[in-house]
Design an enzyme around this catalytic site. Structure first.
Site, PDB file in Angstrom:
ATOM      1  N   LYS A   1      10.346  -7.697   5.116  1.00  0.00           N
ATOM      2  CA  LYS A   1       9.371  -7.452   4.049  1.00  0.00           C
ATOM      3  C   LYS A   1       8.675  -8.762   3.741  1.00  0.00           C
ATOM      4  O   LYS A   1       9.069  -9.824   4.236  1.00  0.00           O
ATOM      5  CB  LYS A   1      10.089  -6.936   2.786  1.00  0.00           C
ATOM      6  CG  LYS A   1      10.546  -5.492   2.900  1.00  0.00           C
ATOM      7  CD  LYS A   1      11.280  -5.017   1.657  1.00  0.00           C
ATOM      8  CE  LYS A   1      10.446  -5.187   0.397  1.00  0.00           C
ATOM      9  NZ  LYS A   1       9.098  -4.583   0.485  1.00  0.00           N
TER      10      LYS A   1
ATOM     11  N   ASP B   1      10.290   0.984  -2.341  1.00  0.00           N
ATOM     12  CA  ASP B   1       9.405  -0.062  -1.838  1.00  0.00           C
ATOM     13  C   ASP B   1       9.179   0.131  -0.344  1.00  0.00           C
ATOM     14  O   ASP B   1       9.968   0.780   0.343  1.00  0.00           O
ATOM     15  CB  ASP B   1      10.034  -1.448  -2.097  1.00  0.00           C
ATOM     16  CG  ASP B   1       8.999  -2.563  -2.098  1.00  0.00           C
ATOM     17  OD1 ASP B   1       9.380  -3.717  -2.385  1.00  0.00           O
ATOM     18  OD2 ASP B   1       7.809  -2.279  -1.801  1.00  0.00           O
TER      19      ASP B   1
ATOM     20  N   SER C   1       0.814  -1.227   0.000  1.00  0.00           N
ATOM     21  CA  SER C   1       0.000   0.000   0.000  1.00  0.00           C
ATOM     22  C   SER C   1       0.844   1.272   0.000  1.00  0.00           C
ATOM     23  O   SER C   1       0.436   2.300  -0.528  1.00  0.00           O
ATOM     24  CB  SER C   1      -0.945  -0.006   1.205  1.00  0.00           C
ATOM     25  OG  SER C   1      -0.189  -0.106   2.411  1.00  0.00           O
ATOM     26  N   THR C   2       2.057   1.200   0.552  1.00  0.00           N
ATOM     27  CA  THR C   2       2.919   2.397   0.539  1.00  0.00           C
ATOM     28  C   THR C   2       3.538   2.581  -0.841  1.00  0.00           C
ATOM     29  O   THR C   2       3.489   3.667  -1.425  1.00  0.00           O
ATOM     30  CB  THR C   2       4.022   2.287   1.614  1.00  0.00           C
ATOM     31  OG1 THR C   2       3.445   1.878   2.856  1.00  0.00           O
ATOM     32  CG2 THR C   2       4.741   3.617   1.799  1.00  0.00           C
TER      33      THR C   2
ATOM     34  N   ASP D   1       7.738  -4.000   6.245  1.00  0.00           N
ATOM     35  CA  ASP D   1       6.891  -4.311   7.404  1.00  0.00           C
ATOM     36  C   ASP D   1       7.560  -3.909   8.713  1.00  0.00           C
ATOM     37  O   ASP D   1       6.902  -3.563   9.686  1.00  0.00           O
ATOM     38  CB  ASP D   1       6.593  -5.816   7.424  1.00  0.00           C
ATOM     39  CG  ASP D   1       5.881  -6.234   6.154  1.00  0.00           C
ATOM     40  OD1 ASP D   1       4.782  -5.705   5.907  1.00  0.00           O
ATOM     41  OD2 ASP D   1       6.450  -7.033   5.389  1.00  0.00           O
TER      42      ASP D   1
ATOM     43  N   LYS E   1       6.269   1.324  11.495  1.00  0.00           N
ATOM     44  CA  LYS E   1       7.083   0.166  11.048  1.00  0.00           C
ATOM     45  C   LYS E   1       8.438   0.129  11.774  1.00  0.00           C
ATOM     46  O   LYS E   1       9.194  -0.832  11.605  1.00  0.00           O
ATOM     47  CB  LYS E   1       7.313   0.247   9.543  1.00  0.00           C
ATOM     48  CG  LYS E   1       6.036   0.371   8.707  1.00  0.00           C
ATOM     49  CD  LYS E   1       5.147  -0.843   8.842  1.00  0.00           C
ATOM     50  CE  LYS E   1       3.942  -0.804   7.929  1.00  0.00           C
ATOM     51  NZ  LYS E   1       4.260  -0.976   6.504  1.00  0.00           N
TER      52      LYS E   1
ATOM     53  N   GLU F   1      10.738  -9.002  -4.909  1.00  0.00           N
ATOM     54  CA  GLU F   1      11.237  -7.757  -4.306  1.00  0.00           C
ATOM     55  C   GLU F   1      12.727  -7.878  -4.008  1.00  0.00           C
ATOM     56  O   GLU F   1      13.520  -6.993  -4.310  1.00  0.00           O
ATOM     57  CB  GLU F   1      10.470  -7.444  -3.018  1.00  0.00           C
ATOM     58  CG  GLU F   1       9.041  -7.003  -3.266  1.00  0.00           C
ATOM     59  CD  GLU F   1       8.237  -6.860  -1.987  1.00  0.00           C
ATOM     60  OE1 GLU F   1       8.424  -7.691  -1.077  1.00  0.00           O
ATOM     61  OE2 GLU F   1       7.444  -5.914  -1.905  1.00  0.00           O
TER      62      GLU F   1
HETATM   63  O1  LIG Z   1       7.093  -6.475   1.329  1.00  0.00           O
HETATM   64  C1  LIG Z   1       5.996  -6.149   0.948  1.00  0.00           C
HETATM   65  C2  LIG Z   1       5.096  -7.037   0.158  1.00  0.00           C
HETATM   66  O2  LIG Z   1       5.637  -8.321  -0.032  1.00  0.00           O
HETATM   67  C3  LIG Z   1       5.455  -4.784   1.290  1.00  0.00           C
HETATM   68  O3  LIG Z   1       6.334  -3.801   0.777  1.00  0.00           O
HETATM   69  C4  LIG Z   1       5.373  -4.669   2.794  1.00  0.00           C
HETATM   70  O4  LIG Z   1       4.561  -5.748   3.260  1.00  0.00           O
HETATM   71  C5  LIG Z   1       4.804  -3.324   3.248  1.00  0.00           C
HETATM   72  O5  LIG Z   1       3.473  -3.247   2.787  1.00  0.00           O
HETATM   73  P1  LIG Z   1       2.613  -1.931   3.138  1.00  0.00           P
HETATM   74  O6  LIG Z   1       3.279  -0.776   2.453  1.00  0.00           O
HETATM   75  O7  LIG Z   1       1.258  -2.248   2.560  1.00  0.00           O
HETATM   76  O8  LIG Z   1       2.597  -1.797   4.645  1.00  0.00           O
END
Ligand SMILES: O=C(CO)[C@H](O)[C@H](O)COP(=O)(O)O
Length: 260
Positions: free
Chosen positions: A124, A111, A56-57, A114, A151, A133
């Site tokens: 991640k 990117d 989502s980010t 988490d 995070k 990724e």
């Molecule tokens: O590694 C990832 C997906 O595999 C995402 O970049 C990570 O989970 C962060 O997601 P969000 O921006 O929705 O919190």
């Protein structure tokens, strides 16, 4: 480097968010994600080969890149998506795409994550895209990670949240048990699809994800990483050690940019 609230307020204005008339307004997590994402896109230059993140980010960053391309403020961009979902998003935005076979070196990846520890190590993969990724971000000259302040952790795996591990479907329970024995007291749970049918989530690469819930900190992260990868059946895990060159954190008090 911390950016004062006033500059963040300017960022908010640029995002057509109303700047605070008095003390900072309380921003939603998604607004913070958007602020971090837009800040990261300031690193993008025309002609770059870009790693396009997932989650989502990162979605906000990809949207912003598409917007700047449409406005003519960016040109000659090639995107390398880190998931089928990001690929679909980039196609809808008209971002030209390619892959690592054609562009083995990438200028900049943006990117999310988490978890981020004080050394800029990341967890991640909770969105299930860790393998692509890690391949894309491992091929980058610069990897800018974008997060909201929720995070930030002192130790990876210490938030009680999962460390995702991508494993092959063949005898996956056997592999999951091996992982569980590696970390005393840990739990290893298959990530399920979110359609409520209780079936395993299948990654873009046809593999499963197990979520490793650690009961205590991992200690030496590189030792833990090597031990996980030595288990036959494991494809990759969600610890991104020494990979992020910059982390942009959006918080209630402003934006902080942490460089390696
Ligand atoms: O590694 C990832 C997906 O595999 C995402 O970049 C990570 O989970 C962060 O997601 P969000 O921006 O929705 O919190």
């Amino acid at each position: 480097m911390a950016i004062a609230w006033s500059e963040t307020a300017a960022s908010m204005e640029a995002l057509s968010l109303s700047p605070p008339m008095s003390p900072p307004v309380i921003l939603t997590q998604d607004e913070l994600k958007k602020i971090a994402a837009y800040k990261a896109v300031e690193f993008v230059e025309s002609g770059m080969v870009l790693g396009l993140g997932t989650g989502s980010t990162a979605k906000h960053a990809v949207d912003r890149i598409g917007e700047l391309l449409r406005q003519g403020k960016l040109s000659n961009i090639v995107g390398i998506p880190t998931s089928k979902k990001t690929q679909e998003q980039a196609v809808s935005l008209g971002i030209p795409l390619s892959d690592l076979d054609n562009y083995p070196t990438i200028d900049l990846a943006i990117d999310g994550a988490d978890e981020v520890d004080p050394h800029l190590n990341l967890v991640k993969g909770r969105g299930g895209s860790l393998l692509r990724e890690k391949m894309v971000e491992g091929a980058c000259k610069k990897f800018v990670c974008i997060v909201d302040e929720s995070k930030l952790v002192k130790h990876l795996g210490g938030s009680g949240l999962a460390l995702p591990v991508e494993i092959v479907p063949f005898c996956w329970k056997f592999t999951a048990n091996k992982l569980q024995k590696l970390f005393q007291g840990s739990d290893c749970v298959a990530k399920l699809r979110n359609d409520g049918e209780g079936k395993p989530f299948v990654t873009d690469n046809g593999n499963y994800i197990v979520d490793l819930y650690l009961k205590k900190e991992m200690g030496d992260l590189q030792v833990a990483s090597d031990a996980i990868l030595r288990i036959a059946g494991v494809v990759e895990h969600g610890m991104f050690l020494d990979m992020a060159t910059t982390v942009i954190v959006a918080g209630e008090l402003g934006i902080t940019i942490k460089d390696k």
